[in-house]
Design a protein around this motif. Structure first.
Motif, PDB file in Angstrom:
ATOM      1  N   GLU A  10      13.593  -6.329   1.082  1.00 56.45           N
ATOM      2  CA  GLU A  10      14.285  -5.049   1.276  1.00 56.45           C
ATOM      3  C   GLU A  10      15.792  -5.244   1.359  1.00 56.45           C
ATOM      4  O   GLU A  10      16.280  -6.081   2.115  1.00 56.45           O
ATOM      5  CB  GLU A  10      13.807  -4.366   2.566  1.00 56.45           C
ATOM      6  N   THR A  55      12.798  -5.321  -5.735  1.00 58.69           N
ATOM      7  CA  THR A  55      12.567  -4.552  -4.525  1.00 58.69           C
ATOM      8  C   THR A  55      12.052  -3.187  -4.942  1.00 58.69           C
ATOM      9  O   THR A  55      11.812  -2.935  -6.130  1.00 58.69           O
ATOM     10  CB  THR A  55      13.864  -4.431  -3.688  1.00 58.69           C
ATOM     11  N   ILE A 112      10.404   0.460   0.425  1.00 60.33           N
ATOM     12  CA  ILE A 112       9.623  -0.771   0.396  1.00 60.33           C
ATOM     13  C   ILE A 112       8.603  -0.815   1.532  1.00 60.33           C
ATOM     14  O   ILE A 112       7.537  -1.424   1.404  1.00 60.33           O
ATOM     15  CB  ILE A 112      10.542  -2.017   0.421  1.00 60.33           C
ATOM     16  N   ALA A 113       8.881  -0.138   2.641  1.00 64.80           N
ATOM     17  CA  ALA A 113       7.904  -0.082   3.728  1.00 64.80           C
ATOM     18  C   ALA A 113       6.663   0.702   3.308  1.00 64.80           C
ATOM     19  O   ALA A 113       5.557   0.457   3.803  1.00 64.80           O
ATOM     20  CB  ALA A 113       8.529   0.554   4.967  1.00 64.80           C
ATOM     21  N   LYS A 116       2.847  -0.812  -1.549  1.00 69.43           N
ATOM     22  CA  LYS A 116       1.554  -1.440  -1.248  1.00 69.43           C
ATOM     23  C   LYS A 116       1.121  -2.321  -2.414  1.00 69.43           C
ATOM     24  O   LYS A 116       1.694  -2.236  -3.511  1.00 69.43           O
ATOM     25  CB  LYS A 116       0.504  -0.361  -0.967  1.00 69.43           C
ATOM     26  N   THR A 138      10.181  -9.092   5.178  1.00 72.52           N
ATOM     27  CA  THR A 138       9.407  -8.064   4.474  1.00 72.52           C
ATOM     28  C   THR A 138       8.005  -7.879   5.064  1.00 72.52           C
ATOM     29  O   THR A 138       7.569  -6.745   5.270  1.00 72.52           O
ATOM     30  CB  THR A 138       9.336  -8.397   2.976  1.00 72.52           C
ATOM     31  N   SER A 142       6.008  -3.396   7.535  1.00 74.75           N
ATOM     32  CA  SER A 142       4.831  -2.529   7.611  1.00 74.75           C
ATOM     33  C   SER A 142       3.612  -3.322   7.172  1.00 74.75           C
ATOM     34  O   SER A 142       3.733  -4.382   6.540  1.00 74.75           O
ATOM     35  CB  SER A 142       4.991  -1.291   6.707  1.00 74.75           C
ATOM     36  N   SER A 144       1.453  -2.468   4.887  1.00 73.78           N
ATOM     37  CA  SER A 144       1.340  -2.471   3.423  1.00 73.78           C
ATOM     38  C   SER A 144       2.356  -3.428   2.799  1.00 73.78           C
ATOM     39  O   SER A 144       2.054  -4.093   1.801  1.00 73.78           O
ATOM     40  CB  SER A 144       1.517  -1.058   2.866  1.00 73.78           C
ATOM     41  N   ALA A 145       3.562  -3.518   3.382  1.00 74.95           N
ATOM     42  CA  ALA A 145       4.558  -4.465   2.872  1.00 74.95           C
ATOM     43  C   ALA A 145       4.098  -5.901   3.095  1.00 74.95           C
ATOM     44  O   ALA A 145       4.375  -6.792   2.282  1.00 74.95           O
ATOM     45  CB  ALA A 145       5.911  -4.224   3.532  1.00 74.95           C
ATOM     46  N   SER A 149       3.531  -8.579   0.185  1.00 76.13           N
ATOM     47  CA  SER A 149       4.165  -9.897   0.243  1.00 76.13           C
ATOM     48  C   SER A 149       3.152 -11.004  -0.011  1.00 76.13           C
ATOM     49  O   SER A 149       3.419 -11.967  -0.747  1.00 76.13           O
ATOM     50  CB  SER A 149       4.843 -10.111   1.602  1.00 76.13           C
TER      51      SER A 149
END
Length: 343
Positions: A10, A55, A112-113, A116, A138, A142, A144-145, A149
């Motif tokens: 991010e 990103t 980005i948060a 998914k 990252t 969250s 999903s982030a 990752s």
């Protein structure tokens, strides 16, 4: 073989009061951009490397301005995608003397948060790349982030990229139910080159050797033991570098690093950094320097010393980005720390 490096994470809008003012001491903020993985990309671009950044940005004028800023450095932004959500923000109050710097995050529901697994075509994104850089920031944003990752490092390893990761523990971000140790212990299984400080190892991996992170002076012997413990836990990791910061005040730090490549333990030159202009991004500039050094020097010790010198110089530059060149870093590596005017 030509090298192309890509980093993922991010990037945020950075808002900072002028100079060393406190928040809202005057009604002005300096607006720039910054974020761990983007900072690494900028460093590498300034060193002449072929680098891309990926990103998720919002589809608005702030997102466009952010992309344009990265393009100024020659970074390939063609792999950035747009998605719902906003641009994350962080507020920085620059410390001085015995008053510490302060960071306030405002990044919930950022683009980005909300991203998914499946939102980024990693096979397409990694096409033509040899090296992938990610951080522990990252996965903290969250759930999903974090899943995205993990998806990224798995695909990178499957495609044969070298994976580097700065473990980067951020206590103010791990709020969604999973612990840093739970998430990072899985992600780091796919990492070839690890970068951390002592707190990152303790808080992100659950590995410690009784290092007092609040103490000003550092015991290097403990760090050799710490690197061995991390490498023992993650047998596929090829090497681990640890930055060694002695925080004597907000504007006076001792700065060095060590590296364990399983064959040998290396300790860098130490710098006394006084009158710090901006230490945010110091670790990122170390990562950028280490990646450059490992790709361009034949010896690990030279690579480590390049990284430490590069990050030493970053402390003299305002903003997240390290705006220095290879000759400037190599000059400091060679022992010229006089700071005399170049005419």
């Amino acid at each position: 073989m030509d090298q192309k490096i890509i980093s993922f994470g991010e990037i945020m809008l950075r808002l900072k009061p002028v100079g060393f003012e406190r928040f809202f001491q005057s009604p002005s903020f300096e607006a720039t951009f910054g974020g761990g993985e983007a900072n690494v990309a900028v460093s590498l671009a300034n060193f002449g490397m072929d680098v891309a950044y990926v990103t998720v940005l919002p589809s608005n004028d702030i997102g466009k301005a952010c992309r344009a800023e990265l393009n100024k450095f020659g970074i390939d932004t063609s792999r950035i995608i747009e998605g719902p959500g906003r641009m994350g923000i962080y507020f920085l109050e620059n410390g001085a003397n015995q008053r510490a710097s302060k960071v306030i995050y405002d990044r919930s529901y950022s683009a980005i948060a909300l991203a998914k697994p499946g939102d980024i075509d990693w096979e397409k994104t990694f096409s033509g790349c040899n090296w992938f850089h990610i951080t522990g920031i990252t996965p903290a944003i969250s759930a999903s982030a974090a899943d995205l990752s993990l998806e990224s490092v798995r695909q990178a390893k499957e495609m044969g990229l070298t994976v580097s990761c700065d473990f980067n523990f951020r206590k103010n971000l791990w709020k969604y139910g999973k612990s840093a140790v739970e998430v990072m212990s899985e992600l780091v299984k796919y990492v070839d080159i690890g970068v951390a400080n002592e707190e990152d190892c303790q808080k992100s991996l659950g590995i410690s050797v009784d290092v007092d992170v609040e103490k000003g002076e550092l015991d290097v012997g403990l760090y050799e033991k710490l690197t061995r413990k991390v490498l023992d836990k993650f047998p596929d990791m090829k090497m681990l570098a640890i930055t060694l910061r002695e925080s004597k005040s907000a504007d006076h730090n001792g700065w060095a690093a060590c590296l364990n490549d399983r064959d040998k333990f290396y300790l860098s030159r130490k710098y006394e950094i006084t009158d710090i202009v901006d230490r945010v991004g110091g670790g990122d500039s170390f990562c950028g320097g280490l990646i450059y050094g490992l790709l361009n020097y034949s010896g690990r010790e030279d690579a480590l010393n390049f990284a430490v010198a590069a990050s030493c110089l970053k402390h003299s530059i305002s903003g997240d980005f390290n705006r220095v060149s290879v000759p400037e870093v190599e000059k400091l590596m060679g022992g010229d720390a006089s700071g005399r005017v170049q005419r």
